[in-house]
Design an enzyme around this catalytic site. Structure first.
Site, PDB file in Angstrom:
ATOM      1  N   GLY A 177       0.811  -1.205   0.000  1.00  0.00           N
ATOM      2  CA  GLY A 177       0.000   0.000   0.000  1.00  0.00           C
ATOM      3  C   GLY A 177       0.848   1.259   0.000  1.00  0.00           C
ATOM      4  O   GLY A 177       0.570   2.224  -0.725  1.00  0.00           O
ATOM      5  N   LYS A 186      -0.895 -18.287  -7.501  1.00  0.00           N
ATOM      6  CA  LYS A 186       0.557 -18.107  -7.670  1.00  0.00           C
ATOM      7  C   LYS A 186       1.275 -18.099  -6.323  1.00  0.00           C
ATOM      8  O   LYS A 186       2.431 -18.540  -6.228  1.00  0.00           O
ATOM      9  CB  LYS A 186       0.846 -16.842  -8.471  1.00  0.00           C
ATOM     10  CG  LYS A 186       0.356 -15.537  -7.847  1.00  0.00           C
ATOM     11  CD  LYS A 186       1.388 -14.869  -6.983  1.00  0.00           C
ATOM     12  CE  LYS A 186       0.863 -13.595  -6.350  1.00  0.00           C
ATOM     13  NZ  LYS A 186       1.886 -12.916  -5.531  1.00  0.00           N
TER      14      LYS A 186
END
Length: 338
Positions: A12, A196
Site C-alpha cells: 500500500g 501463484k
C-alpha cells in the site's frame, strides 16, 4: 485526482508513493488505523516499519482519521489490507455511501470460518455480498513493493467489470515506470493472484532442496496448468493466465528473492517448522493462509490440483519436504493437458 490508499503495509505504501509521483499531480492520502504509526510516518516522511529508506513525495500525506470520514471526497479508493480485512473494510465503505471507484490489492480467497461448509470467496465475491453497490475491481500483477517504490519498471493489470473502475486505475497509476493494462476478466486476475502464492511456496521448497532447474521449470509449468484449470472452471478466460496476473505474477513470486511465499518454501526445506518460517518473515505470506481455501474451492468444482494439495499437506505437517517430492513424482503418467 484525490486518491486514498487504505492500509500502510509495504505494498500500500509503495503504490501511494507511486501515485504521488504522477505527473497529473494527484493528492494522495495513506491511511492507517494505528495513530502512533501515522505520527511516526508523518514525522519521518517514510514508512520505517514496512518500507524503510523510501521517502514520501510532497503530495503524499498520512491519516488515521475515522475511515468513513477519510474516504469522503476521494476520486479513487485503494484497499491495501490483507484478505482477512477486506470484508470489514468494504462494509465500512458501503456504509459511508462512497461513489468513487474502489480497487483492492489483496490476493487470495477468503478463509472459510471454522465449522462452515462453505468455500472461500474471491475478493469480488466478498464485495458482491457486503457492498454490491460499489463500483469495484482489482489491481494486480507481478510487483514487489520495493521496486515500485524505487520507480523501477513495473506492469500491473486493472481488472473490473466496470469500465469506470478500469479507467480510474489507469488515470491513477499509469505513469513513468508504472504501466497499467486494463482487463475485464476479474475472475481470472483474482484466481491467478491467489494460486501463484501457493505455487511460490512449492517453488521455494524445490529450490531449497536443490532439486535443480529442470524440476523448477516443470513445477511452474504444471502449476500454471493447475491455475488455469481452476480459473476456467470458475468462469475465467484461459488467455488471462498467459498475462500479467497469471504467468507474470507466477514467475515473479516463484523465483524472486523478495518473495515472502517463496521464502516460506525455502525455510521449510531447511527444516524449519511452519510457525518458525512465518515468524521469521515479519510480514504476511498470503500463500500460507490461502493454500487451503484454494484447494477447497478446486474440490468444490471438481478440479484436480495435485501441487496445491501437496503444499497444503506440507503446511499442515502431514508431509515432510522429501515426502512431498516423492508424492508428486510418483503420480501415474498422464497426457499433458490443462
Amino acid at each position: 485526482m484525490n486518491l486514498i490508499v487504505i492500509g500502510a503495509g509495504a505494498w500500500g505504501t509503495a503504490l501511494a508513493i507511486a501515485a504521488a509521483r504522477h505527473a497529473a499531480g494527484h493528492q494522495v492520502s495513506l491511511w492507517a488505523r494505528n495513530a502512533q504509526q501515522v505520527q511516526e510516518m508523518q514525522a519521518a516522511r517514510n514508512n520505517a516499519r514496512y518500507l524503510p529508506h523510501m521517502p514520501f513525495p510532497e503530495r503524499l500525506q498520512v491519516s488515521a482519521a475515522p475511515l468513513a470520514e477519510a474516504v469522503q471526497g476521494m476520486d479513487l479508493i485503494i484497499v491495501a489490507t490483507p484478505m482477512s480485512a477486506l470484508r470489514s473494510t468494504l462494509q465500512t465503505l458501503a456504509e459511508a455511501q462512497v461513489s468513487a471507484p474502489v480497487a483492492w490489492l489483496c490476493k487470495g480467497f477468503e478463509a472459510v470460518a471454522a465449522g462452515s461448509s462453505g468455500v472461500g470467496l474471491m475478493p469480488h465475491e466478498v464485495c458482491a455480498q457486503v457492498a454490491p453497490g460499489l463500483l469495484a475491481g482489482a489491481l494486480s500483477g507481478p510487483s514487489f513493493a520495493q521496486e515500485v517504490a524505487r520507480a523501477q519498471p513495473t506492469c500491473l493489470v486493472a481488472a473490473s467489470a466496470h469500465a469506470v473502475v478500469r479507467q480510474a486505475l489507469l488515470d491513477g497509476f499509469h505513469h513513468g515506470a508504472l504501466r497499467v493494462y486494463a482487463n475485464e476478466d476479474i475472475v481470472g486476475v483474482e484466481v491467478g493472484g491467489a494460486v501463484k502464492n501457493v505455487m511460490a511456496i512449492a517453488a521455494g521448497l524445490c529450490d531449497g532442496l536443490e532439486l535443480g532447474l529442470n524440476a523448477r521449470a516443470a513445477l511452474l509449468t504444471r502449476g500454471l496448468a493447475e491455475m488455469t484449470r481452476l480459473g476456467v472452471a470458475l468462469g475465467a478466460k484461459a488467455e488471462t493466465f498467459m498475462g500479467l496476473s497469471g504467468l507474470g505474477d507466477l514467475m515473479l513470486t516463484a523465483t524472486g528473492d523478495l518473495s515472502r511465499n517463496r521464502k516460506v518454501g525455502l525455510l521449510l526445506a531447511q527444516g524449519m517448522t511452519l510457525a518458525q518460517a512465518v515468524d521469521s518473515l515479519g510480514h504476511v505470506a498470503e500463500g500460507v493462509y490461502s493454500a487451503r481455501t484454494v484447494v477447497q474451492r478446486a474440490q468444490a468444482v471438481g478440479v484436480e490440483m495435485p501441487i496445491a494439495a501437496t503444499v497444503v499437506d506440507l503446511l499442515d505437517g502431514k508431509l515432510t519436504p522429501q515426502d512431498a517430492v516423492q508424492r508428486l513424482m510418483g503420480r501415474d503418467p498422464k497426457n499433458e493437458k490443462l
